[in-house]
Scaffold this motif. Sequence first.
Motif, PDB file in Angstrom:
ATOM      1  N   ARG A  31       0.873  -1.167   0.000  1.00  0.00           N
ATOM      2  CA  ARG A  31       0.000   0.000   0.000  1.00  0.00           C
ATOM      3  C   ARG A  31       0.914   1.222   0.000  1.00  0.00           C
ATOM      4  NH1 ARG A  31      -5.349   1.801   2.709  1.00  0.00           N
ATOM      5  NH2 ARG A  31      -5.933  -0.365   2.409  1.00  0.00           N
ATOM      6  N   GLN A  32       0.733   2.105  -0.949  1.00  0.00           N
ATOM      7  CA  GLN A  32       1.573   3.294  -1.086  1.00  0.00           C
ATOM      8  C   GLN A  32       1.612   4.109   0.210  1.00  0.00           C
ATOM      9  OE1 GLN A  32       3.343   3.976  -3.901  1.00  0.00           O
ATOM     10  NE2 GLN A  32       4.237   5.800  -3.004  1.00  0.00           N
ATOM     11  N   SER A  33       0.495   4.178   0.904  1.00  0.00           N
ATOM     12  CA  SER A  33       0.424   5.002   2.122  1.00  0.00           C
ATOM     13  C   SER A  33       1.365   4.500   3.223  1.00  0.00           C
ATOM     14  CB  SER A  33      -1.014   5.075   2.637  1.00  0.00           C
ATOM     15  OG  SER A  33      -1.472   3.804   3.023  1.00  0.00           O
ATOM     16  N   GLU A  36       4.301   6.627   2.320  1.00  0.00           N
ATOM     17  CA  GLU A  36       4.020   8.060   2.409  1.00  0.00           C
ATOM     18  C   GLU A  36       3.932   8.521   3.858  1.00  0.00           C
ATOM     19  OE1 GLU A  36       0.446   8.321   0.088  1.00  0.00           O
ATOM     20  OE2 GLU A  36       1.555   8.332  -1.812  1.00  0.00           O
ATOM     21  N   GLU A  37       3.328   7.712   4.732  1.00  0.00           N
ATOM     22  CA  GLU A  37       3.204   8.062   6.148  1.00  0.00           C
ATOM     23  C   GLU A  37       4.562   8.162   6.831  1.00  0.00           C
ATOM     24  OE1 GLU A  37       0.665   4.917   7.517  1.00  0.00           O
ATOM     25  OE2 GLU A  37      -1.103   5.785   6.540  1.00  0.00           O
TER      26      GLU A  37
END
Length: 182
Positions: A31-33, A36-37
């Motif tokens: 999951r890209q997030s 990013e997080e």
Amino acid sequence: MDVIATKIPDVLLFKPKVFGDERGFFMETFRQSWFEERDIKVNFVQDNHSSSARGVLRGLHYQIKNPQGKLVRVTAGEVFDVAVDLRKSSPTFGQSVGVYLSAENKNIFWVPPGFAHGFLVLSELAEFNYKCTEYYAPEHDRSLLWNDPALKIDWPLGDIKVPVLSAKDQAALSLAQAETFA
């Protein structure tokens, strides 16, 4: 998704939430997030899948130009997976992180660009899957000596007397001889 910090802050171990019942299981494997997080910029461009027999050691590989970040996991069997920091400017230069990855534990390991990567197959057979942030570039591919004493990697060889290595990995260089990153 639980994210486990390792002794090298840029190297992460993801423990996915697995939803299972009598039919089987479901889990997210990327999951890209997740990145990013953590202010990690990733753009995966290539997926790879390898199958190896017990005692095979692949690595420690890296690309001196277009270094690859790798998101790795095992879908059958078990491996001991290692990331070695080759960034000279890093306070953890020459240090490594080793984790067990298996179809059973379903853990996912993030090996950032600037690291050498390798694994030892502990089960009779292992299926290894990984996403890469750069394309494979054989002209920039390098191999770091898996058993270089300077790396202090505690490979769980058990009854594996001598790992099975490719010709490239047999000719690998020590950390002192290897090309590294700024």
